[in-house]
Design an enzyme around this catalytic site. Structure first.
Site, PDB file in Angstrom:
ATOM      1  N   ASN A  57      41.832   6.956  11.133  1.00  0.00           N
ATOM      2  CA  ASN A  57      41.052   5.805  11.601  1.00  0.00           C
ATOM      3  C   ASN A  57      41.911   4.846  12.410  1.00  0.00           C
ATOM      4  O   ASN A  57      41.481   4.305  13.436  1.00  0.00           O
ATOM      5  CB  ASN A  57      40.442   5.059  10.415  1.00  0.00           C
ATOM      6  CG  ASN A  57      39.310   5.818   9.756  1.00  0.00           C
ATOM      7  OD1 ASN A  57      38.883   6.860  10.234  1.00  0.00           O
ATOM      8  ND2 ASN A  57      38.814   5.298   8.653  1.00  0.00           N
ATOM      9  N   ARG A 414      32.494  10.366  22.279  1.00  0.00           N
ATOM     10  CA  ARG A 414      33.949  10.200  22.257  1.00  0.00           C
ATOM     11  C   ARG A 414      34.636  11.208  21.337  1.00  0.00           C
ATOM     12  O   ARG A 414      34.254  11.385  20.187  1.00  0.00           O
ATOM     13  CB  ARG A 414      34.293   8.772  21.821  1.00  0.00           C
ATOM     14  CG  ARG A 414      35.785   8.463  21.910  1.00  0.00           C
ATOM     15  CD  ARG A 414      36.047   7.017  21.566  1.00  0.00           C
ATOM     16  NE  ARG A 414      35.557   6.126  22.601  1.00  0.00           N
ATOM     17  CZ  ARG A 414      35.101   4.897  22.368  1.00  0.00           C
ATOM     18  NH1 ARG A 414      35.025   4.447  21.143  1.00  0.00           N
ATOM     19  NH2 ARG A 414      34.702   4.138  23.368  1.00  0.00           N
ATOM     20  N   HIS A 444      22.052   8.867  22.269  1.00  0.00           N
ATOM     21  CA  HIS A 444      22.525   8.905  20.884  1.00  0.00           C
ATOM     22  C   HIS A 444      21.395   9.249  19.919  1.00  0.00           C
ATOM     23  O   HIS A 444      21.622   9.415  18.721  1.00  0.00           O
ATOM     24  CB  HIS A 444      23.137   7.535  20.538  1.00  0.00           C
ATOM     25  CG  HIS A 444      23.908   7.500  19.267  1.00  0.00           C
ATOM     26  ND1 HIS A 444      23.491   6.801  18.157  1.00  0.00           N
ATOM     27  CD2 HIS A 444      25.088   8.068  18.922  1.00  0.00           C
ATOM     28  CE1 HIS A 444      24.370   6.932  17.185  1.00  0.00           C
ATOM     29  NE2 HIS A 444      25.341   7.700  17.621  1.00  0.00           N
ATOM     30  N   TYR A 477      28.564  13.337   5.430  1.00  0.00           N
ATOM     31  CA  TYR A 477      27.973  12.037   5.739  1.00  0.00           C
ATOM     32  C   TYR A 477      26.626  11.911   5.030  1.00  0.00           C
ATOM     33  O   TYR A 477      25.900  12.890   4.885  1.00  0.00           O
ATOM     34  CB  TYR A 477      27.709  11.884   7.249  1.00  0.00           C
ATOM     35  CG  TYR A 477      28.915  11.872   8.153  1.00  0.00           C
ATOM     36  CD1 TYR A 477      30.207  12.085   7.674  1.00  0.00           C
ATOM     37  CD2 TYR A 477      28.766  11.655   9.517  1.00  0.00           C
ATOM     38  CE1 TYR A 477      31.297  12.072   8.525  1.00  0.00           C
ATOM     39  CE2 TYR A 477      29.851  11.636  10.383  1.00  0.00           C
ATOM     40  CZ  TYR A 477      31.117  11.855   9.873  1.00  0.00           C
ATOM     41  OH  TYR A 477      32.199  11.847  10.727  1.00  0.00           O
ATOM     42  N   ARG A 573      28.331  -0.582   6.317  1.00  0.00           N
ATOM     43  CA  ARG A 573      29.542   0.184   6.017  1.00  0.00           C
ATOM     44  C   ARG A 573      30.782  -0.398   6.679  1.00  0.00           C
ATOM     45  O   ARG A 573      31.824  -0.533   6.049  1.00  0.00           O
ATOM     46  CB  ARG A 573      29.369   1.629   6.492  1.00  0.00           C
ATOM     47  CG  ARG A 573      30.552   2.527   6.137  1.00  0.00           C
ATOM     48  CD  ARG A 573      30.499   3.835   6.887  1.00  0.00           C
ATOM     49  NE  ARG A 573      30.964   3.705   8.258  1.00  0.00           N
ATOM     50  CZ  ARG A 573      30.596   4.522   9.255  1.00  0.00           C
ATOM     51  NH1 ARG A 573      29.743   5.482   9.031  1.00  0.00           N
ATOM     52  NH2 ARG A 573      31.071   4.347  10.471  1.00  0.00           N
TER      53      ARG A 573
END
Length: 693
Positions: A57, A414, A444, A477, A573
Site C-alpha cells: 500500500n 491503474r 468503472h 474482497y 473503509r
C-alpha cells in the site's frame, strides 16, 4: 425551528477546519492495516501478510499520491483542497508520519513477528545463523541459480550510474583492489533481477530440524558478492531500492488508445524518483551518494532494518494453525437446485454476497450464455479481470459461437493496464466488439447483460455488482452482486451500454442512477430529503457503506443533515474527509472503518425516506472522481426480503462490530472498538462466514 436553522446557517461549511486532508486520511487507513500485524486474534502468518500489505500500500501511496504532490510543488500548480493544506506543508506531514510508520513496521517485524514465527518453526535465517551445511547449500545455490543472471556494474566514466527500475532490489558495493583492466573505481551497483525469488526455502534434508527455513536473496548476494569481482575485495554490500512516479499520462485523444497506453507503460518503470530506501547499516557517505544520484533530499531517505523490498516477502507454509482456516463459499441455494442459471434468475432476483457466497453463478451465466442457441448478445464492462480469466474465456467462446459480444474494456485501470490490453486483444481476435469507453471518463461500472430469445420476444438477464469481474478478488474482497431479469432494470442497463458504445444525450433511466449524470444529484437529493424530514420532527436516518468519502458537496449536505438531527452512520473503509462529532455541525454523524480478513469493498446506500427504506448498491464511492469523472452505476434493491437481508448483513452487522471496527475521532485519529463490559465479541466478517459461508 427557525432559530435552530439560523444558528446552523451561521456556520461556514467551507471552513477548512471542518475537513480532513485526503492524503493524510489515506495514510491513516494504511496505519490501520499495519496495526493488524499486532493483533494476535489473527493467525501469525496472516499478521505477517498484513505487514507486507502495508508495504505494498505504501509503495502505491508514494508512486501515485506523493509523486503527484511533488509534481504540483515543482510546477507550482498545487491548489489547496477543502482542508486548506498546500503541497509543501502536506509533504512535510506525510514525511513525518511515514518515517515513524516505517520504523514501527520494522520493529514489529524484527522484534515481534519473526521471533514468534521462529518459535513456530518458521525461520528467516540471517547469515550469522547459518549452519555449515546451510552455508554450503547457499554457496551451491548461488553459483548455480543466482550468479549466472547477475550483472554487476562498476561505476566509472564509461559505466555511469545505471538507470534502475522502479522498486527493484539493488546493492551498492564498495570495492578494494584493481580489476583485470587495471581499473579501481571503488564502487559498483548490483541489480537483483526480478526473475529471481526474494525468499528461498532451504530443503528439509539440509535443515534437518523439521522447520521451514528461508533465506533472503539479499543475504545470499551479500555473502558471495566478492565472487562477482574476481581479484577484488568487496568491503560492503548494502541493499537499496528507489520508488518512482508510476502515474501514467496518456493522450485521451490518441487515435489508438491501446497503442498510446502501451507506449506509456515503460515510463512507469523509469519515472521520476520519489523515495529511497536503504539498509540502515549503509555508511552515511554512500547514502548521500545515492541521494545525489536520484536527486532526492534527506527527507526522502528511509533507513530500514531489514529487507528493503518487504512487499515481495509473501510466502506460505504448510502449517494450518498459522493461517486462517480455509472455507468454501456456498452456492446460492436457488442456483444450486436449478438446472439452468436462466431458470434460477427467472424464479427470483439473486443477491450474492462475496466472498461468503460463491461468484460461480456469474461465471455460469456467461458459460451458459456462450453455448445457449437462444442467446443473441452479451455485453459486459471489464475494469479488472486478471491475466488468467474464466470471464474472458467464456466471452471468447461466445464470440466464436456467433453471439454478438460487446466488451467495454477500461484500459486505464491503474496497474492493470497491461493485462487489460492483452484481454482486449484476445476478445478482438475472437470476433468480439471491443470498446475502450468514453474519452475523459473511466468506465468503472460493473455490468453484464445477456439478451436471450423468449418465445416471440427477447428477455434481458442482468448482473450488476459493486466489485470487479475478477475471480481472485471475489474471494478476497467483500462485494454484492444482483442477478435479475427485471424488465425495467434490463432496459436501463441496455441504455447505458448504448451510451458507452454510441453517441447521444444522457439516457433517461427508470431504476438505475449513473455517473456522471444522475448519481451525484440523486445522492444530494436523498440526503436533503432526510434533512427536511428531521426538521419536521419525523424519523430520518442515513446509513452508508463505501470505500472513501471526499466529495465536498456531499459532505456539506451530510453536515446540514446532522445539524437538522438526522442520525447518520458511515462505514468508510479508507479515506474520509468528513469530521464527525463536532458540536453543532456533525455531532449526529458517526464514522467507522472495518479492517479484517477480507478487504471491505461493498458500496451500500440506505435512506429511511419516510419509511420507504431506499436501498441502493453501487460501483461508486462518494468521491469526486467516481461521481464526475467515471461511468458508474447505482442500482436499487427492491425485493422486500432481499432489502431486509442486505440491511442486516450488509449494514447492521458492521454497525454492531466491536472487534474489527475503528472509530474516527474529531481530531482525525482512529480508536479501536472494544466490547463493553459483559458484551460478547462481534465481528461482522466472521459472522457472515459462519452464517453464509
Amino acid at each position: 425551528m427557525n432559530d435552530i436553522a439560523s444558528e446552523h446557517s451561521a456556520i461556514d461549511l467551507n471552513n477548512p477546519d471542518y475537513y480532513f486532508n485526503r492524503e493524510l486520511s489515506l495514510l491513516q487507513f494504511n496505519l490501520r492495516v499495519l496495526e493488524q500485524a499486532m493483533d494476535d486474534n489473527h493467525p501469525l502468518m496472516e499478521r505477517l501478510n498484513f505487514l507486507l500489505i502495508f508495504s505494498s500500500n505504501m509503495d502505491e501511496f508514494f508512486e501515485i499520491r506523493v509523486a503527484g504532490l511533488r509534481n504540483k510543488l515543482e510546477t507550482g500548480t498545487g491548489q489547496p483542497g477543502p482542508d486548506g493544506m498546500l503541497p509543501a506543508e502536506l509533504l512535510r506531514e506525510i514525511g513525518r508520519i511515514t518515517h515513524e510508520a516505517v520504523d514501527r513496521q520494522y520493529h514489529i517485524l524484527n522484534n515481534i513477528l519473526l521471533p514468534a514465527l521462529r518459535e513456530e518453526g518458521v525461520d528467516f535465517l540471517r547469515r550469522e545463523d547459518w549452519t555449515e551445511a546451510q552455508a554450503e547449500w547457499v554457496k551451491k545455490y548461488f553459483r548455480e541459480q543466482v550468479y549466472p543472471v547477475l550483472t554487476p556494474i562498476a561505476l566509472d566514466p564509461s559505466h555511469p550510474f545505471p538507470r534502475l527500475v522502479n522498486k527493484s532490489l539493488n546493492f551498492i558495493v564498495p570495492l578494494d583492489g584493481k580489476d583485470a583492466f587495471g581499473r579501481s573505481t571503488g564502487l559498483a551497483i548490483v541489480p537483483a533481477p526480478r526473475s529471481l525469488p526474494r525468499l528461498i526455502r532451504i530443503p528439509d534434508e539440509i535443515s534437518g530440524d523439521g522447520d521451514d527455513n528461508f533465506i533472503f536473496l539479499s543475504s545470499m548476494i551479500h555473502a558471495h558478492v566478492s565472487d562477482l569481482f574476481p581479484g577484488m575485495k568487496a568491503t560492503g554490500c548494502y541493499q537499496f531500492r528507489v520508488t518512482r512516479n508510476a502515474d501514467l499520462e496518456v493522450d485521451e485523444e490518441a487515435e489508438d488508445l491501446a497503442s498510446a497506453l502501451k507506449g506509456q507503460l515503460l515510463s512507469r518503470r523509469y519515472g521520476d524518483e520519489v523515495r529511497l530506501e536503504v539498509a540502515d547499516n549503509c555508511p552515511r557517505h554512500l547514502m548521500h551518494y545515492l541521494l545525489e544520484q536520484f536527486e532526492l533530499g534527506e527527507d526522502d531517505l528511509y533507513e530500514v532494518n531489514g529487507p528493503v523490498n518487504l512487499a515481495r516477502m509473501f510466502t506460505s507454509v504448510d502449517r494450518p494453525r498459522l493461517h486462517y482456516p480455509p472455507f468454501t463459499p456456498k452456492v446460492h441455494p436457488t442456483v444450486k437446485k436449478s438446472e439452468s442459471i436462466f431458470d434460477a434468475i427467472d424464479q427470483e432476483d439473486l443477491l450474492l454476497h462475496h466472498p461468503f457466497q460463491s461468484f460461480q453463478p456469474v461465471i455460469s451465466l456467461l458459460a451458459e450464455a456462450a453455448r445457449d442457441p437462444k442467446v443473441l448478445a452479451i455485453k459486459q464492462t471489464l475494469y479488472r479481470t486478471g491475466t488468467k480469466s474464466e470471464i474472458l474465456d467464456h466471452l471468447e467462446t461466445a464470440a466464436r459461437n456467433g453471439k454478438e459480444v460487446t466488451a467495454i474494456v477500461e484500459l486505464r485501470a491503474r496497474f492493470d493496464e497491461e493485462s487489460n490490453i492483452e484481454g482486449a486483444r484476445r476478445l478482438q481476435e475472437a470476433g468480439a466488439i471491443v470498446v475502450y469507453g468514453v474519452v475523459g471518463y473511466k468506465t468503472h461500472a460493473k455490468m453484464l447483460l445477456v439478451v436471450r430469445r423468449d418465445g416471440d420476444g427477447i428477455k434481458r438477464y442482468v448482473h450488476l455488482g459493486t466489485g470487479n469481474y475478477h475471480t481472485k478478488t471475489t474471494k478476497l474482497y467483500t462485494d454484492y452482486g444482483l442477478m435479475t431479469s427485471d424488465k425495467s432494470i434490463g432496459q436501463d442497463v441496455h441504455k447505458i451500454f448504448q451510451e458507452l458504445t454510441g453517441m447521444g444525450k444522457a439516457a433517461r433511466l427508470k431504476q438505475l442512477k449513473h455517473s456522471p449524470f444522475t448519481l451525484h444529484p440523486s445522492l444530494v437529493e436523498w440526503i436533503e430529503f432526510e434533512t427536511v424530514e428531521a426538521q419536521a420532527g419525523r424519523p430520518a436516518r442515513i446509513i452508508a457503506k463505501f470505500n472513501s468519502l471526499t466529495e465536498e458537496k456531499i459532505i456539506q449536505a451530510l453536515y446540514r443533515a446532522s445539524q437538522a438531527g438526522v442520525q447518520i452512520d458511515l462505514i468508510v473503509r479508507g479515506i474520509c474527509c468528513l469530521k464527525p462529532g463536532i458540536a453543532g455541525l456533525s455531532d449526529n454523524i458517526r464514522v467507522r472503518s472495518i479492517v479484517g480478513r477480507f478487504l471491505e469493498h461493498t458500496r451500500i446506500y440506505h435512506f429511511h425516506h419516510a419509511g420507504e427504506d431506499l436501498l441502493y448498491c453501487s460501483s461508486a464511492d462518494w468521491m469526486d472522481r467516481n461521481l464526475f469523472n467515471r461511468v458508474e452505476t447505482c442500482f436499487p434493491i427492491n425485493h422486500p426480503a432481499l432489502k431486509s437481508q442486505m440491511l442486516e448483513e450488509g449494514l447492521q452487522y458492521y454497525l454492531r462490530d466491536n472487534s474489527r471496527a475503528w472509530l474516527l475521532q474529531p481530531d482525525g485519529s482512529y480508536q479501536r472498538a472494544q466490547p463493553a463490559e459483559g458484551e460478547e465479541r462481534f465481528m461482522a466478517q466472521q459472522t457472515l462466514l459462519d452464517t453464509l459461508g
